[in-house]
Design a protein around this motif. Sequence first.
Motif, short mmCIF file in Angstrom:
data_model
loop_
_atom_site.label_atom_id
_atom_site.label_comp_id
_atom_site.label_asym_id
_atom_site.label_seq_id
_atom_site.Cartn_x
_atom_site.Cartn_y
_atom_site.Cartn_z
N GLN A 1 52.94 13.49 -17.21
CA GLN A 1 54.48 14.00 -16.54
C GLN A 1 55.04 15.45 -16.71
OE1 GLN A 1 56.09 10.45 -18.33
NE2 GLN A 1 56.42 9.23 -16.45
N LYS A 2 54.66 15.70 -18.10
CA LYS A 2 55.10 17.00 -18.35
C LYS A 2 54.25 17.96 -17.71
CE LYS A 2 56.33 16.33 -23.22
NZ LYS A 2 55.91 16.17 -24.39
N GLN A 3 52.88 17.88 -17.32
CA GLN A 3 52.27 18.84 -16.67
C GLN A 3 52.80 18.81 -15.00
OE1 GLN A 3 49.71 20.67 -17.30
NE2 GLN A 3 48.06 19.45 -18.27
N TRP A 4 53.11 17.70 -14.54
CA TRP A 4 53.74 17.55 -13.27
C TRP A 4 55.26 18.68 -13.57
CZ3 TRP A 4 51.91 17.33 -8.68
CH2 TRP A 4 50.67 16.57 -8.58
N LEU A 5 55.92 18.28 -14.24
CA LEU A 5 57.08 18.60 -14.39
C LEU A 5 57.13 20.46 -14.60
CD1 LEU A 5 60.25 18.80 -14.76
CD2 LEU A 5 59.79 18.40 -17.21
N GLU A 6 55.96 20.85 -15.20
CA GLU A 6 55.84 22.10 -15.27
C GLU A 6 55.50 22.85 -13.92
OE1 GLU A 6 53.55 23.70 -18.65
OE2 GLU A 6 54.89 25.66 -18.63
#
Lengths: 260, 368, 548, 403, 272
Positions: free
Chosen positions: E178-183
């Motif tokens: 999810q953090k990857q996506w957020l970034e």
Amino acid sequence: MLNINSLNQYYRESHTLWDLQLSVPEGGCVCLMGRNGVGKTTLLKCIMGLIPVRSGEMLFDGVDLAPLKSEQRAELGIGFVPQGREIFPLLTVEENLKIGLRAARRHGIKKVPEHIFEIFPVLKQMLGRRGGDLSGGQQQQLAIGRALVLNPRLLILDEPTEGIQPNIVSEIGDVIIRLNKAKGIKTPLVKEAAEVKNEVREAIKIINREMGVTVLLVEQKLPFARKVADRFCILERGRSVASGGMDELDETKVKRYLTV
Amino acid sequence: MKSLFLGSLFFSNDKTANVVLFSLIALIVLVPLCNAIFPSASALHFSAYTVSLLGKYLTFALLGLSLDLVWGYCGILALGHGAFFALGGYSMGMYLMRQIGERGVYGDPVLPDFMVFLDWKELPWYWYGFDQFWFALPMVFLAPGVLAFVFGWLAFRSRVTGVYLSIITQALTYALMLAFFRNEMGFGGNNGLTDFKDILGFNIQSEAVRVALFMISGLALIGAFLLSRWISCTKLGRVVTAVRDHEARVRFLGYRVEMFKLWIFVFAAMLAGLAGALYVPQVGIINPSEFSPLNSLEIVVWVAIGGRGTLYGAIIGAMLVNYGKTVLTGLLPEIWLFTLGATFVLVTVFMPNGLAGLLLKKREEMHT
Amino acid sequence: MLCVRPGIALDESTAETAESQEVSEQQAETVLDPFADALARLISGSMKEREQASEQLSVTGHPEALPVLEALLDGRLYALRDKQTAVIATESGQGYRIAEASTGADLGLIERSDLSKVNITNSLRTKLRKKISLLQLQSDDASVRLSAVNAMVKTADAKTLELLKEYESTESDEDVLSSMRLIFALNDLQNNDKSVRLDAMDTLKEYNSLEAYNRLSVLVEKDSAGNFIEQDVEVRKKAQSALKKIEARLQFYNSVETMFFGLSLGAVLVLAAIGLAITFGVMGVINMAHGELMMLGAYTTYVMQQIMPNHIGLSVILAIPAAFMISALVGVAIERGIIRFLYGRPLETLLATFGISLFLQQTVRSIFSPLNRSVTTPEWMSGSWQINDFLSLTWNRFYIVLFCLLVFAALLQILKKTRLGLEVRAVAQNRNMAKAMGIPTARVDAMTFGLGSGIAGVAGVALSQITNVGPNLGQSYIVDSFMVVVFGGVGNLWGTLVAGFSLGIANKMLEPHAGAVLAKILVLVFIILFIQKRPRGLFPQKGRAAEA
Amino acid sequence: EDTIKVGVLHSLSGTMAISETTLKDTMLMLIEEQNKKGGLLGKKLEPVVVDPASNWPLFAEKARELLTKDKVAAIFGCWTSVSRKSVLPVVEELNGLLFYPVQYEGEESSKNVFYTGAAPNQQAIPAVDYLMSDFGAERWVLAGTDYVYPRTTNKILEAYLKAKGVDEKDIMINYTPFGHSDWQSIVSDIKKFGSAGKKTAVVSTINGDANIPFYKELGNQGVSAEDIPVVAFSVGEEELSGIDTKPLVGHLAAWNYFMSVDTTKNAAFIKQWHEFIKNPKRVTNDPMEAHYIGFNMWVKAVEKAGTTDPDAVQKAIIGVEAPNLTGGISKMLPNHHITKPVLIGEIQEDGQFLTVWQTNKLVPGDAWSDYLPESKPIIADWTPPIMCGNFNTETKKCSGQNY
Amino acid sequence: MNKPLMDRYKTFDFVRKPVKPGELDVSHKTILYLEDVSVSFDGFKALNNLSLYIDNGELRCLIGPNGAGKTTLMDVITGKTKPDSGSVFFGQTIDLLEMDEPAIAQAGICRKFQKPSVFENLSVFENLELAMKADKGAWPALFARLNGEHRDRIEEVLTTIGLTEHSAQQAGILSHGQKQWLEIGMLLMQEPKVMLVDEPVAGMTHQEIDRTAELLLSLQGKHSIVVVEHDMEFVRSIARKVTVLHEGSVLTEGTMDEVQNDPRVIQVYLGD
Ligand SMILES: Nc1ncnc2c1ncn2[C@@H]1O[C@H](COP(=O)(O)OP(=O)(O)OP(=O)(O)O)[C@@H](O)[C@H]1O
Ligand SMILES: Nc1ncnc2c1ncn2[C@@H]1O[C@H](COP(=O)(O)OP(=O)(O)OP(=O)(O)O)[C@@H](O)[C@H]1O
Ligand SMILES: NC(N)=O
Ligand SMILES: [Mg+2]
Ligand SMILES: [Mg+2]
């Protein structure tokens, strides 16, 4: 070897793992799968004792893990390669590896075993460099190597292929042959290794088979999972929803649980 | 839209913040009222002692609030915040000193007493203008503001962060303390500035002036609180929070981190200066020990006890710790340090987010 | 307005003097033995009489005269309370061991309360020293003779000179002879014969003697009217060149001295900071109680001296492990009791340890009173190593520099060579991962904090030798300690060492020009500016991780 | 109700606790004893102890608390000048009484403050006189902590020495910060200054904590009292009890009282102190004596006035006499200072002083020094018709009063 | 290789269009120039005389063994690391080596980090808000208000990255993926001219990887994109032109097929 029954875990008020079941047979290699955020990492952290669980049972070789601290679990022989590598950034590569020696002492291991450098030769080249300076892929190799120092019986890997270059195979192939010979086992792995494209995948396989290490793996990439693991377990929203031998993982299950 | 905005200024989502705000408003209304209505014998009358005590707490609360902006929001653990307070205090003190005029013990119309008996022949240039309130007042903001600007500009631009920044802020206040201790500096050395007589022509010891100073302190605190809260709600506030989390990353989004830090730092320094300026006429003395690193450390303690990053927490913390100090130094003079020390320890261990955090948790529990 | 008039001044009242002389004459009639008589008057008389008695003693030629005078000077001469007998006492285990002054015979042990001390004043002390020096010239020990001669350099009068001339022929020791020649040369400076004066200057310019320097300086001075006091141009010129030679050496020794001062100040800073370099630098605990842990070490020294008052030197040595243990135990207790709840919240440790520091201060105040405690400096640590007139290094500082280096080396070994060193860094960098790798973080934390605290305790032992042992001891070092650690670069032990020494030396180089206060301010400003240039201290931690 | 409250305003924590705690205990002892004697005006005395924690503004706050909340009849307290300066406006505003027991720089006389410690003329000047005449000092080092008391004292001394014909370059003045602990360079400078041929003496106004390292350094660098004697104004028995005195023997101090003074009053006082504090090793010192005198004067004044009303006591106390512990009778002067003897003592190995010189009469404290040009014309007199703490005899004006 | 022809310095001054200094000039179709860039750490050469040109609007894949210097390259472009030698230009005129990180970001070069780095104490929404293209000065930030258009934009990105549900959640508690996506979302919000994307699909499921590929493909043309990835399937699915880095310099450059069959690439990177 590892049996988990009706495990419940909360992050404060939010219930993340629900009555989770998982069993990893001795010598097996189980792949834990599921979409982002379903709780795979959370489960592994629970096993390592890095976050508290609310209820449920975790047996490792019949030993209840619940009362044990993380470091005691490590001493029992659980090696952990976390997601995001978690290298000690300011320690040199050598020091990073040496960290495991305390827990490895009980196996009579006093210095970093040579075979680790054979599996990951880059570590040997970088011995004096700070862990944090390594490239992402190098760090990942270091993380696996570090876990191997413990001489683990169960190796837990959280997305270990993340950021690793697709080769290293040929180099590792040789290593494996020598490892095998040292152990007096003559498995014709060389050929097999040459066939396989992904060397980490291979390395894990080798570690699994040759060193008799049981493996619990989190992996998103299906082909990799299929290649390496013999069993799978799928999580969805914190529950284990499907499990079985790798061959049982069919398209419907994949569609249902793994696609978005 | 406009009125909504004003409303949201006074009522935030955080109930505790509202409670604190309205208690403050009530306080600055009630105290003068009681003072005016009830005779001094009445139990409801606030004595001059209580009024100036409360006034002092309010200035400390303002000081705590200003540190919370820097520490709680910006993540800069400033261990030298007292320096700005003291500079504001000295600016005010210099004005009050000049107001003494011929009524000093040596009767010199220009030179303050300490200069006379150390044989100074004329007023140093940096004392010029301080006989005028309109000059002293901006200096209250400018002196700490300029120092904060220069210091912050150097430090933030060079990307001094973390403990390094903390320690050089401490070095700053320590150096200033030593400097102000020096009699050659012309600020009265260790004794500092004292023996004040009037402020704006009113007798500084009169009850009316005390009450007025108390009210001004209260208003200043409320104003600063609202302003700070508004800032923390703007995008600037969020950038600053992001800086606290991961400073380097913010740069890659195109923000000039040093500027954000600098402005918050300067703003907070000015608030601290104002607090100092209001403090001095109420306690009647300003001397270099206000610069001592230990004093600055205490401010940090107030904020931590109150709960950092909430603004109102700093207010609660500053008021409570100082109230505790007043009571305990009178009640348990020999062992109050045990109590104080133990409180610090217990609060840190059991209330990780200070009193504000505790209140928040209690509220959450009540809801569930 | 002022009515300051000498009142019962001890040596002004002529009436008193006359009276006491009368008394002494009476005594002289009745008592035949001048030695016994002088001794009796020494312990009973007034200060004036005491002076005369000592004078009398020194000329008796009695073999016990020198020991008695020395005892008087050193404050070891007592009178027995009941019988007025003069005794020489030395402190020993249970009380005082006394010896009869007139015979030197051992009289056994006695309580302090049974003795009354024979006090002396400065003026008497000065006279005594002179007399003793004269008597000591006959000593068999060359070093005693040397110090006796050295004591005469400043004050030699005609009588002394005669005496010295006499002894010169029999003197065999080179050093003693050299000192004697210095005295003669100084005397020759006043000679009427110009060539003698010039020769004397030739001799003097080779000596590292302040007295020679002063006397030569006088020769080139002008009086208030601007005329030279010394009329002879040649003499002046010669004096000038001799002075130049001495000055060059003086300058050199001065810079050596400044360096030493800087190093010793630096050593104190390093000692104070080095424990913090572990608890703060490595573990990341902003340990405001560090100063109080040093204070505990200092108090341990005090207690050790109370336990073994007769073995001061040994007690200081033993205090080192004792202080280490005590501070380490307290440190472990603090860590286990409080700090361990705060890992991951480094800023909060500041608050808690600040609370602890208040607590410890007040505890010490309650137990030991708010007053400073007196810690005795052992013989071998007092005084100074007199290299020559221009340079002497104080022993206590000298030992502290050595001690500092020792502690540093030991600590470096522990952190570099033992597992603890590695593990503590791992724990500090990533606590959870360290756990997962099988490191017992709790034990490592406790041991590390204990180690840092123990070192603080050891530093306290050193501090007890140079400063106050009181409840405020810690407060006065804490700010400097943090400054040193940060200036050196957090987490770098070498940084702490270099930072401490360089700040010490910088301070001492500035001090003569700027004064103590301004020097300190300048050093602080320097630190602030330096950190702008190197935002992570002298020896920053490098690499990707440190930058993020 | 039926007690008379007495405020005790001494720091029990912080940097000054080291000196002031003893004075708190002294006050408790004096009050206890007075109560044993039946109290005052038929009422018991009740001590109200507070801790201003070495924090100067807190002194003011606590003084206000004592006067308004506790309604004490008098306050005994303060040590540092700045604490007194901080309290001063409060006692003047609320018309309280403050008894200040420590030697100080002078240049002050408040209606509400009674200065029972020494003014500069009761300590500094006699000490210099002694060194000049007895030791024959020609060169002077004036070393002090950088704050008002040393600054003023040194200014007075400098003027005094120059008036006595001492050359400018034979005076070395050195200031150090509070708590200065590294004296190597300064002691070395003193040594050099003192080795220039002329007899040199050091006048030390070094304060409190800085003294121990100073004397240690003196001892270690071999500066002996015979070569370069140091006369101190802030080092008493209490300070010495925290120092290894061996290397200090022979150095001097000037005070108005020494514990070693051999009078029956003093013996009784010491005995009482030892019994009260339950420690026979505790020493007594000059500020304790000042409190002893001040307290007794206050008691007498209250008895004389028949009330504790501050105005009445202020009036009554002038001229009141009370015995001091050195065998004389001290008197409260119209300038709110008292008469005291001046004693000079040499430090002995046991941490006591051997009196080597003493004034034969009591010296009246002078609020405004005659050696400072600005304060020369000023006098203090709290009796009519002047009724002022700083009356300028030239302009006939009274300045700087807050009441 | 056609390097000399492309060399910025080989272009005569009068041929160039006069541009305002500091303004992006892509008249030569090239948006990023890296020439002879070397970076060394304690003597170790992470980049070794590397030259690389990125065309305006192109989607470029960068592959290479671990430690080849890919991330370091991005560090150099974004101003995090200053090279020992060489030059880095943004368009014809903007010398990136003279600019610091915020200036480079404001000029339009944005980056996703290899290790996802989001602001853990801010909500997902606020993370995106901060990233949004806007005046990034302190003063404007004080008075900035979110208008409807802004909100829509954020909502849109939230949908794209599949975090709509988590909009108000603190970013710190997101899972790795999810953090990857957020970034990636933050990258989108910045609307940069050049996107540097370091290992975007690590930790994503197969399907998510496909979505990412789609997303990147849809962005090319509008933005110039440099992607670093080890997932060959992913690379194959998006790659037009691939550059292989090895030991700090370019090993080869070409289409996916060319590269895949290059024996040197097989030897150092892909394996047989
Ligand atoms: N510290 C935390 N506090 C609260 N919630 C958390 C925390 N850490 C993770 N979560 C939440 O728990 C859920 C499971 O997270 P986890 O990291 O176990 O996912 P994952 O299956 O490993 O995902 P990925 O494949 O992306 O790594 C996520 O929704 C995440 O938001
Ligand atoms: N600060 C530094 N100090 C020392 N060495 C460094 C530093 N930064 C990078 N390196 C080294 O430079 C080399 C290149 O690193 P880089 O991170 O650019 O590789 P990469 O191509 O991104 O690899 P990966 O695919 O594994 O992420 C590595 O060998 C790394 O160890
Ligand atoms: N008054 C003093 N000694 O401060
Ligand atoms: Mg995960
Ligand atoms: Mg990389």
